[in-house]
Design an enzyme around this catalytic site. Structure first.
Site, PDB file in Angstrom:
ATOM      1  N   GLU A  40      -9.500   3.333   1.958  1.00 20.46           N
ATOM      2  CA  GLU A  40      -8.999   3.397   0.586  1.00 20.46           C
ATOM      3  C   GLU A  40      -7.914   2.367   0.313  1.00 20.46           C
ATOM      4  O   GLU A  40      -7.751   1.908  -0.814  1.00 20.46           O
ATOM      5  CB  GLU A  40      -8.463   4.810   0.294  1.00 20.46           C
ATOM      6  CG  GLU A  40      -7.030   5.111   0.767  1.00 20.46           C
ATOM      7  CD  GLU A  40      -6.833   5.033   2.267  1.00 20.46           C
ATOM      8  OE1 GLU A  40      -7.827   5.133   3.002  1.00 20.46           O
ATOM      9  OE2 GLU A  40      -5.683   4.834   2.727  1.00 20.46           O
ATOM     10  N   ASP A  60     -12.378   6.547   3.471  1.00 20.49           N
ATOM     11  CA  ASP A  60     -11.151   6.427   4.270  1.00 20.49           C
ATOM     12  C   ASP A  60     -10.650   4.978   4.320  1.00 20.49           C
ATOM     13  O   ASP A  60      -9.538   4.715   4.767  1.00 20.49           O
ATOM     14  CB  ASP A  60     -11.413   6.956   5.691  1.00 20.49           C
ATOM     15  CG  ASP A  60     -10.127   7.255   6.438  1.00 20.49           C
ATOM     16  OD1 ASP A  60      -9.062   7.247   5.798  1.00 20.49           O
ATOM     17  OD2 ASP A  60     -10.199   7.496   7.660  1.00 20.49           O
ATOM     18  N   LYS A  99       0.864  -1.196   0.000  1.00 21.71           N
ATOM     19  CA  LYS A  99       0.000   0.000   0.000  1.00 21.71           C
ATOM     20  C   LYS A  99       0.890   1.232   0.000  1.00 21.71           C
ATOM     21  O   LYS A  99       1.654   1.449   0.932  1.00 21.71           O
ATOM     22  CB  LYS A  99      -0.911  -0.004   1.235  1.00 21.71           C
ATOM     23  CG  LYS A  99      -1.687   1.297   1.454  1.00 21.71           C
ATOM     24  CD  LYS A  99      -2.646   1.218   2.639  1.00 21.71           C
ATOM     25  CE  LYS A  99      -3.313   2.579   2.924  1.00 21.71           C
ATOM     26  NZ  LYS A  99      -4.206   2.557   4.103  1.00 21.71           N
ATOM     27  N   LYS A 141     -10.805  12.631   7.495  1.00 25.80           N
ATOM     28  CA  LYS A 141     -10.323  12.361   8.862  1.00 25.80           C
ATOM     29  C   LYS A 141     -10.406  13.642   9.681  1.00 25.80           C
ATOM     30  O   LYS A 141     -10.270  14.736   9.141  1.00 25.80           O
ATOM     31  CB  LYS A 141      -8.856  11.913   8.811  1.00 25.80           C
ATOM     32  CG  LYS A 141      -8.651  10.498   8.328  1.00 25.80           C
ATOM     33  CD  LYS A 141      -7.171  10.150   8.384  1.00 25.80           C
ATOM     34  CE  LYS A 141      -6.899   8.793   7.756  1.00 25.80           C
ATOM     35  NZ  LYS A 141      -7.457   7.664   8.512  1.00 25.80           N
ATOM     36  N   ASP A 192       1.271   6.556   5.470  1.00 32.34           N
ATOM     37  CA  ASP A 192       0.387   5.567   4.851  1.00 32.34           C
ATOM     38  C   ASP A 192       0.998   4.883   3.624  1.00 32.34           C
ATOM     39  O   ASP A 192       0.377   4.031   3.003  1.00 32.34           O
ATOM     40  CB  ASP A 192      -0.953   6.233   4.491  1.00 32.34           C
ATOM     41  CG  ASP A 192      -2.128   5.303   4.731  1.00 32.34           C
ATOM     42  OD1 ASP A 192      -1.956   4.311   5.459  1.00 32.34           O
ATOM     43  OD2 ASP A 192      -3.214   5.560   4.171  1.00 32.34           O
ATOM     44  N   ARG A 230      -7.588  -0.737   1.109  1.00 36.88           N
ATOM     45  CA  ARG A 230      -8.054  -2.047   0.637  1.00 36.88           C
ATOM     46  C   ARG A 230      -8.496  -1.984  -0.821  1.00 36.88           C
ATOM     47  O   ARG A 230      -8.444  -2.977  -1.538  1.00 36.88           O
ATOM     48  CB  ARG A 230      -9.163  -2.563   1.566  1.00 36.88           C
ATOM     49  CG  ARG A 230     -10.375  -1.718   1.628  1.00 36.88           C
ATOM     50  CD  ARG A 230     -11.275  -2.049   2.819  1.00 36.88           C
ATOM     51  NE  ARG A 230     -10.750  -1.537   4.087  1.00 36.88           N
ATOM     52  CZ  ARG A 230     -11.346  -1.671   5.258  1.00 36.88           C
ATOM     53  NH1 ARG A 230     -12.479  -2.348   5.348  1.00 36.88           N
ATOM     54  NH2 ARG A 230     -10.811  -1.187   6.356  1.00 36.88           N
ATOM     55  N   ASP A 290      -3.003  10.177   3.223  1.00 33.39           N
ATOM     56  CA  ASP A 290      -4.374   9.729   3.436  1.00 33.39           C
ATOM     57  C   ASP A 290      -5.149  10.772   4.234  1.00 33.39           C
ATOM     58  O   ASP A 290      -5.065  10.837   5.453  1.00 33.39           O
ATOM     59  CB  ASP A 290      -4.371   8.381   4.184  1.00 33.39           C
ATOM     60  CG  ASP A 290      -5.773   7.816   4.358  1.00 33.39           C
ATOM     61  OD1 ASP A 290      -6.719   8.359   3.741  1.00 33.39           O
ATOM     62  OD2 ASP A 290      -5.924   6.824   5.106  1.00 33.39           O
TER      63      ASP A 290
HETATM   64  N1  BES Z   1      -4.401   4.639   6.748  1.00 34.13           N
HETATM   65  C1  BES Z   1      -5.479   4.303   7.570  1.00 34.13           C
HETATM   66  C2  BES Z   1      -5.112   3.343   8.697  1.00 34.13           C
HETATM   67  C3  BES Z   1      -4.150   3.857   9.728  1.00 34.13           C
HETATM   68  C4  BES Z   1      -4.604   4.324  10.943  1.00 34.13           C
HETATM   69  C5  BES Z   1      -2.791   3.795   9.517  1.00 34.13           C
HETATM   70  C6  BES Z   1      -3.713   4.774  11.897  1.00 34.13           C
HETATM   71  C7  BES Z   1      -1.887   4.230  10.474  1.00 34.13           C
HETATM   72  C8  BES Z   1      -2.353   4.707  11.662  1.00 34.13           C
HETATM   73  C9  BES Z   1      -6.601   3.649   6.747  1.00 34.13           C
HETATM   74  O1  BES Z   1      -6.694   4.020   5.427  1.00 34.13           O
HETATM   75  C10 BES Z   1      -7.896   4.029   7.395  1.00 34.13           C
HETATM   76  O2  BES Z   1      -8.196   5.178   7.437  1.00 34.13           O
HETATM   77  N2  BES Z   1      -8.616   3.038   7.885  1.00 34.13           N
HETATM   78  C11 BES Z   1      -9.848   3.264   8.555  1.00 34.13           C
HETATM   79  C12 BES Z   1     -10.798   2.170   8.169  1.00 34.13           C
HETATM   80  C13 BES Z   1     -12.219   2.462   8.542  1.00 34.13           C
HETATM   81  C14 BES Z   1     -12.769   3.604   7.731  1.00 34.13           C
HETATM   82  C15 BES Z   1     -13.018   1.204   8.350  1.00 34.13           C
HETATM   83  C16 BES Z   1      -9.579   3.240  10.056  1.00 34.13           C
HETATM   84  O3  BES Z   1      -8.742   2.475  10.513  1.00 34.13           O
HETATM   85  O4  BES Z   1     -10.207   4.022  10.766  1.00 34.13           O
HETATM   86 ZN    ZN Z   2      -4.901   4.685   4.559  1.00 35.95          ZN
HETATM   87 ZN    ZN Z   3      -7.842   5.807   5.136  1.00 35.88          ZN
END
Ligand code: BES
Ligand code: ZN
Ligand code: ZN
Length: 480
Positions: free
Chosen positions: A323, A321, A239, A251, A262, A325, A244
């Site tokens: 994204e 968010d 990834k 966010k 990210d 996956r 992000d």
């Molecule tokens: N890049 C984030 C995950 C992340 C969180 C990485 C904290 C490093 C530190 C990912 O893209 C994300 O935002 N995931 C969401 C998923 C949710 C929307 C189901 C998350 O973890 O809140």
């Molecule tokens: Zn992300």
């Molecule tokens: Zn994200």
């Protein structure tokens, strides 16, 4: 900074400082033993005392275990930053125990890294060489020097990964990543980069949609390392979200900070290739990286959109968010379509905050269908010192990905078990024949932390590089 082995007694080696590892006061002469005892030097590990007069640096260590030694050396080299000393010597034999070259190199090299690119007053490491006395040990030069060379390459590539991840997005975007990948090309490494037009032509609509609001064009990067007569074929998918924001499911301010990290999964793969270019690894290794920026804008992809991935499956977007996956789904399809007869397929991604909730932030969350493969990773984890934990799949969590209007949704309405549902989403893009060859590594926690921990500085850690090479070493010995 170099590390060299010397077949000379420690007293015969010239250096500005000698590193002395101590356990308790009985190991030292008076009056130093009393002085150190009084300042409670022996109470815990990693205390450092500089004896200017005698050019000795004392390090307290409670046990000579790898973990302790690595952290000890990490602290020593950090202590020496911004100091004048140019050379440091150490005896490989400590209390009649032979230190491992791996521990010496890991601690010192990982400790030598500093991210000071944007500081006006720079951090200087004046140490040019660490001289290791090996005169007292049985298996001398050749074995030692090969081991040393390999460990130097590996640990420097961890620092290389850290250096990439730490770059903020204003100067590191998908094309920057593609350029880094292109620069890794050599006689064994090839690299092909696809722009947005080609990404669309490949039918990678999920990945394309994530990146389309950004002014920075998305890039799909395919690196190939091919030695003569490779013994197995390994695919690494990363990834590479260079920033992000969360997209339209934006966010909140606080949780957006650090999102330059990210791209860590992709940078781990770039670090692995950096090392591959300098080592003799007998496997064909592919790196497939989805480099995109998840932004907001008039043409951003939206919740409710339905995206068609490369394998034809449709995805209802419930949260922009989630994204990573979407990017990985297409990259996994791309890898399996282009690369035949895969033996292992691993993906690395800062995928979910839920993996941090599950394991606390220092541990990589590993998921997959093969118990055997997970065991191999558990062994590699012990050797590398990188922490991993395993999360289990089940059919009930999988049902949470059901959509009324498409083949699946991209986020489960129930947030619990979020690291697992994210991995289950990815599993829908793993072909049946590859199910047991696949593992997913969620490195959201350990790839970037706003604190120094163990052998990691504040910020990017380069997690995954050493873990993968330990895994490869075992595959080499026992076969597939
Ligand atoms: N890049 C984030 C995950 C992340 C969180 C990485 C904290 C490093 C530190 C990912 O893209 C994300 O935002 N995931 C969401 C998923 C949710 C929307 C189901 C998350 O973890 O809140
Ligand atoms: Zn992300
Ligand atoms: Zn994200």
């Amino acid at each position: 900074m170099e590390i060299n082995l010397y077949e000379k007694k420690i007293e015969q080696i010239k250096a500005d400082l000698e590193l002395v590892i101590v356990h308790n006061k009985n190991e030292l002469d008076l009056p130093l033993s009393t002085i150190l005892d009084e300042i409670e030097f022996f109470r815990n590990s990693f205390n450092i005392y500089l004896d200017y007069k005698n050019n000795k640096l004392y390090l307290s260590i409670n046990s000579l275990k790898s973990r302790e030694l690595r952290i000890g050396f990490f602290k020593v080299i950090n202590f020496l930053k911004n100091k004048k000393f140019r050379t440091l010597k150490i005896d490989i034999l400590q209390k009649s125990k032979e230190l491992k070259i791996k521990d010496i190199v890991t601690g010192f090299i990982l400790g030598s890294y500093s991210f000071d690119k944007y500081k006006t007053s720079k951090i200087t490491l004046n140490i040019e060489e660490i001289k290791v006395s090996i005169s007292q040990i049985s298996k001398k030069n050749e074995y030692g020097n090969n081991q040393l060379k390999k460990e130097m390459i590996l640990n420097k590539s961890v620092n290389f990964t850290r250096g990439l991840v730490n770059n903020p997005s204003f100067e590191f975007f998908p094309k920057t990543m593609a350029e880094v990948a292109m620069n890794l090309r050599n006689k064994n490494i090839d690299c092909k980069v696809y722009g947005e037009e080609e990404i669309l032509a490949e039918g990678m609509n999920a990945m394309f949609s994530v990146g389309k609001a950004s002014v920075n064009e998305s890039q799909l990067i395919h690196l190939t390392y091919k030695p003569k007569n490779p013994k197995a074929k390994i695919v690494l998918v990363g990834k590479g979200v260079t920033y992000d924001t969360g997209g339209l499911s934006l966010k909140k301010g606080d949780s957006m900070v650090t999102m330059k990290c990210d791209k860590a999964g992709a940078c781990t793969i770039l670090g692995i290739f950096e090392a591959l270019g300098k080592l003799d690894i007998p496997f064909e290794i592919h790196g497939v990286i989805g480099a995109v920026e998840n932004m907001i804008g008039g043409d951003a992809y939206k919740p409710d959109d339905i995206l068609k991935a490369k394998n034809g499956k449709t995805i209802e977007v419930t949260n922009t968010d989630a994204e990573g996956r979407l990017v990985l789904a297409d990259c996994l399809c791309f890898a399996q379509e282009k690369i035949e007869k895969i033996d292992y397929i691993f993906d690395f991604a800062t995928l979910t905050g839920a993996s941090i909730v599950a394991f606390g932030g220092y541990t990589t969350a590993v998921m997959g269908y093969s118990e055997k493969l997970k065991k191999q990773i558990a062994k590699a984890s012990k050797k590398s010192g990188e922490l991993v934990g395993f999360l289990p799949f089940n059919e009930f969590l999988e049902k949470r990905l059901k959509s009324e209007v498409a083949d699946m949704i991209n986020t489960s309405p129930n947030k619990n078990g979020g690291a697992i549902t994210a991995a289950l989403f990815l599993s829908k893009f793993i072909e049946e024949k590859n199910k047991k060859k696949w593992l997913h590594f969620d490195i959201a926690g350990p790839s970037y932390r706003q604190e120094e921990w163990g052998i990691n500085p504040y910020g990017a850690t380069g997690v995954g590089v050493r873990l993968m090479f330990e895994f490869l070493e075992k595959v080499e010995k026992v076969g597939k």
